[in-house]
Design a protein around this motif. Structure first.
Motif, PDB file in Angstrom:
ATOM      1  N   VAL A  50       0.853  -1.193   0.000  1.00  0.00           N
ATOM      2  CA  VAL A  50       0.000   0.000   0.000  1.00  0.00           C
ATOM      3  C   VAL A  50       0.886   1.240   0.000  1.00  0.00           C
ATOM      4  N   GLY A  51       0.316   2.345  -0.432  1.00  0.00           N
ATOM      5  CA  GLY A  51       1.056   3.585  -0.519  1.00  0.00           C
ATOM      6  C   GLY A  51       1.158   4.318   0.805  1.00  0.00           C
ATOM      7  N   PRO A  52       2.069   5.304   0.883  1.00  0.00           N
ATOM      8  CA  PRO A  52       2.267   6.052   2.136  1.00  0.00           C
ATOM      9  C   PRO A  52       1.051   6.885   2.546  1.00  0.00           C
ATOM     10  N   TRP A  53       0.251   7.344   1.568  1.00  0.00           N
ATOM     11  CA  TRP A  53      -0.917   8.143   1.924  1.00  0.00           C
ATOM     12  C   TRP A  53      -1.935   7.320   2.712  1.00  0.00           C
ATOM     13  N   LEU A  54      -2.109   6.061   2.314  1.00  0.00           N
ATOM     14  CA  LEU A  54      -3.016   5.185   3.060  1.00  0.00           C
ATOM     15  C   LEU A  54      -2.475   4.942   4.459  1.00  0.00           C
ATOM     16  N   SER A  55      -1.168   4.781   4.554  1.00  0.00           N
ATOM     17  CA  SER A  55      -0.534   4.587   5.858  1.00  0.00           C
ATOM     18  C   SER A  55      -0.797   5.783   6.762  1.00  0.00           C
ATOM     19  N   MET A  56      -0.614   6.980   6.229  1.00  0.00           N
ATOM     20  CA  MET A  56      -0.841   8.187   7.027  1.00  0.00           C
ATOM     21  C   MET A  56      -2.313   8.334   7.392  1.00  0.00           C
ATOM     22  N   GLY A  57      -3.209   7.922   6.476  1.00  0.00           N
ATOM     23  CA  GLY A  57      -4.639   7.980   6.770  1.00  0.00           C
ATOM     24  C   GLY A  57      -5.028   7.046   7.905  1.00  0.00           C
ATOM     25  N   ILE A  58      -4.515   5.812   7.855  1.00  0.00           N
ATOM     26  CA  ILE A  58      -4.794   4.843   8.919  1.00  0.00           C
ATOM     27  C   ILE A  58      -4.212   5.331  10.241  1.00  0.00           C
ATOM     28  N   GLY A  59      -2.976   5.833  10.188  1.00  0.00           N
ATOM     29  CA  GLY A  59      -2.345   6.342  11.401  1.00  0.00           C
ATOM     30  C   GLY A  59      -3.120   7.500  12.008  1.00  0.00           C
ATOM     31  N   SER A  60      -3.627   8.380  11.158  1.00  0.00           N
ATOM     32  CA  SER A  60      -4.407   9.522  11.651  1.00  0.00           C
ATOM     33  C   SER A  60      -5.694   9.063  12.327  1.00  0.00           C
ATOM     34  N   LEU A  61      -6.333   8.029  11.775  1.00  0.00           N
ATOM     35  CA  LEU A  61      -7.551   7.488  12.384  1.00  0.00           C
ATOM     36  C   LEU A  61      -7.250   6.895  13.766  1.00  0.00           C
ATOM     37  N   LEU A  62      -6.126   6.186  13.871  1.00  0.00           N
ATOM     38  CA  LEU A  62      -5.747   5.600  15.161  1.00  0.00           C
ATOM     39  C   LEU A  62      -5.509   6.693  16.201  1.00  0.00           C
ATOM     40  N   LEU A  63      -4.809   7.751  15.789  1.00  0.00           N
ATOM     41  CA  LEU A  63      -4.542   8.845  16.720  1.00  0.00           C
ATOM     42  C   LEU A  63      -5.826   9.600  17.071  1.00  0.00           C
ATOM     43  N   ALA A  64      -6.752   9.687  16.109  1.00  0.00           N
ATOM     44  CA  ALA A  64      -8.028  10.353  16.368  1.00  0.00           C
ATOM     45  C   ALA A  64      -8.838   9.590  17.410  1.00  0.00           C
ATOM     46  N   PHE A  65      -8.768   8.249  17.372  1.00  0.00           N
ATOM     47  CA  PHE A  65      -9.475   7.447  18.369  1.00  0.00           C
ATOM     48  C   PHE A  65      -8.913   7.717  19.763  1.00  0.00           C
ATOM     49  N   VAL A  66      -7.586   7.767  19.869  1.00  0.00           N
ATOM     50  CA  VAL A  66      -6.957   8.056  21.161  1.00  0.00           C
ATOM     51  C   VAL A  66      -7.365   9.445  21.643  1.00  0.00           C
ATOM     52  N   ALA A  67      -7.354  10.423  20.718  1.00  0.00           N
ATOM     53  CA  ALA A  67      -7.732  11.792  21.076  1.00  0.00           C
ATOM     54  C   ALA A  67      -9.190  11.856  21.537  1.00  0.00           C
ATOM     55  N   LEU A  68     -10.061  11.086  20.877  1.00  0.00           N
ATOM     56  CA  LEU A  68     -11.474  11.060  21.261  1.00  0.00           C
ATOM     57  C   LEU A  68     -11.644  10.494  22.668  1.00  0.00           C
ATOM     58  N   TYR A  69     -10.864   9.480  22.987  1.00  0.00           N
ATOM     59  CA  TYR A  69     -10.920   8.881  24.329  1.00  0.00           C
ATOM     60  C   TYR A  69     -10.493   9.899  25.385  1.00  0.00           C
ATOM     61  N   PHE A  98     -10.567  13.175  25.041  1.00  0.00           N
ATOM     62  CA  PHE A  98     -11.584  14.230  25.054  1.00  0.00           C
ATOM     63  C   PHE A  98     -12.824  13.781  25.837  1.00  0.00           C
ATOM     64  N   GLY A  99     -13.213  12.502  25.659  1.00  0.00           N
ATOM     65  CA  GLY A  99     -14.369  11.975  26.383  1.00  0.00           C
ATOM     66  C   GLY A  99     -14.150  11.973  27.882  1.00  0.00           C
ATOM     67  N   SER A 100     -12.922  11.670  28.301  1.00  0.00           N
ATOM     68  CA  SER A 100     -12.603  11.703  29.725  1.00  0.00           C
ATOM     69  C   SER A 100     -12.621  13.141  30.244  1.00  0.00           C
ATOM     70  N   TRP A 101     -12.058  14.045  29.455  1.00  0.00           N
ATOM     71  CA  TRP A 101     -11.990  15.448  29.859  1.00  0.00           C
ATOM     72  C   TRP A 101     -13.382  16.064  29.982  1.00  0.00           C
ATOM     73  N   ARG A 102     -14.260  15.767  28.996  1.00  0.00           N
ATOM     74  CA  ARG A 102     -15.596  16.350  28.973  1.00  0.00           C
ATOM     75  C   ARG A 102     -16.627  15.484  29.699  1.00  0.00           C
ATOM     76  N   LYS A 103     -16.150  14.356  30.284  1.00  0.00           N
ATOM     77  CA  LYS A 103     -17.034  13.470  31.062  1.00  0.00           C
ATOM     78  C   LYS A 103     -18.232  12.982  30.240  1.00  0.00           C
ATOM     79  N   PHE A 104     -17.920  12.286  29.132  1.00  0.00           N
ATOM     80  CA  PHE A 104     -18.969  11.698  28.297  1.00  0.00           C
ATOM     81  C   PHE A 104     -19.761  10.655  29.085  1.00  0.00           C
ATOM     82  N   LYS A 105     -20.920  10.301  28.561  1.00  0.00           N
ATOM     83  CA  LYS A 105     -21.751   9.280  29.196  1.00  0.00           C
ATOM     84  C   LYS A 105     -21.020   7.937  29.211  1.00  0.00           C
TER      85      LYS A 105
END
Length: 311
Positions: free
Chosen positions: A157-176, A178-185
């Motif tokens: 696979v190409g590097p752009w797909l790699s960066m896209g997958i990596g960004s999604l993984l980091l976004a999941f961590v960031a969401l977690y 953020f959810g702790s910070w904002r006290k999600f349900k």
């Protein structure tokens, strides 16, 4: 009595071992034992020492998993007890396979003696597993974004797909976070009611998970030769991929899965040197802890038997 799902995962693990060992045999059938011995003997004393320190660091981080989970549950348990329980749990689970099942048995025996209910132990196990997953997501995302060419070692696979997958993984961590910070349900899954941890707990998770993976990968890195070594972060990226595949396969100790993945992903190094490094990893990270964990289990059960007898 073992459930049907446990038998299924055991079968999956056996199939994964057989297939991986077959593929591994095809890769190393031309390597002699003398060549392998020479490669292991060529590892410098300094590198042996560093690999040993990395192993210690990995198991300290694993004990931290349980400590963080206990803090999340509001339970005060001594560091010494948690360290022995965590060490035994992971040493057995890594070697036996089906880590969720085998780890649950050890943790239940240990933590029930400290007054934890089965539901609390189940939450503790889930929390530890999630801490590992966070570490894998964080490191995996960083490696894929910062070194997108690493994915080409395992997939076409190409590097752009790699960066896209990596960004999604980091976004999941960031969401977690953020959810702790904002006290999600809270999450509700079957009988489990899982609340977002306090931000301080999340911060510890984001230190412990990456620390364990970084130290475990370092064992292999220090055992590889300097010449042709692709660098620590490449080794780390391949390790995360191979270790995740090994866990998904439920193969005991990831037998064959780790070897096939590393041999495929590191064509610039002689196969015998890669195999020697993985043997060092198995001895330090799997076999020696496994032998010591059996002594811990026997000591714990002996103590429990004496309590019942005198009580």
């Amino acid at each position: 009595m073992m459930k049907r799902s446990d038998w299924i995962w055991t079968l999956v693990g056996l199939v994964a071992v057989v297939l991986s060992c077959y593929l591994l045999y095809k890769e190393i059938r031309n390597i002699s034992l003398d060549e392998l011995s020479d490669s292991i003997a060529a590892i410098r004393p300094h590198n042996w020492l560093m690999a040993g320190c990395a192993t210690l660091g990995a198991y300290v981080a694993l004990a931290w998993y349980d400590r963080i989970a206990a803090a999340h549950l509001g339970k005060k348990i001594s560091w010494w007890f948690i360290t022995l329980c965590s060490f035994t749990t992971y040493a057995l689970a890594h070697n036996i396979g089906a880590s969720v099942f085998s780890g649950a048995v050890v943790r239940y025996r240990a933590y029930s003696s400290k007054g934890l209910t089965p539901q609390e132990i189940g939450l503790l196990i889930f929390f530890c597993s999630f801490t590992f997953a966070l570490g894998a997501l964080l490191w995996g995302g960083l490696v894929l974004v910062c070194l997108p060419q690493v994915i080409e070692r395992l997939a076409n696979v190409g590097p752009w797909l790699s960066m896209g997958i990596g960004s999604l993984l980091l976004a999941f961590v960031a969401l977690y976070v953020f959810g702790s910070w904002r006290k999600f349900k809270p999450w509700t899954w079957r009988k489990f009611h899982i609340e977002y941890p306090r931000l301080a707990i999340v911060g510890r998770q984001l230190l412990a998970g990456p620390m364990e993976l970084a130290c475990a990968a370092a064992i292999i890195y220090f055992a590889l030769p300097t010449e042709g070594n692709p660098g620590y972060f490449v080794v780390l990226g391949v390790f995360i991929a191979s270790f995740s595949l090994a866990l998904l396969s439920h193969a005991p100790g990831g037998l064959g899965v780790l070897e096939v993945t590393f041999l495929t992903a590191m064509p610039e190094l002689p196969k015998v040197d890669v195999l020697a490094a993985l043997i060092v990893f198995r001895v330090f990270y799997l076999l020696l802890p496994f032998a010591l964990s059996l002594l811990v289990v026997m000591g714990f059960e002996w103590g429990q038997w004496r309590k019942r007898r005198t009580g």
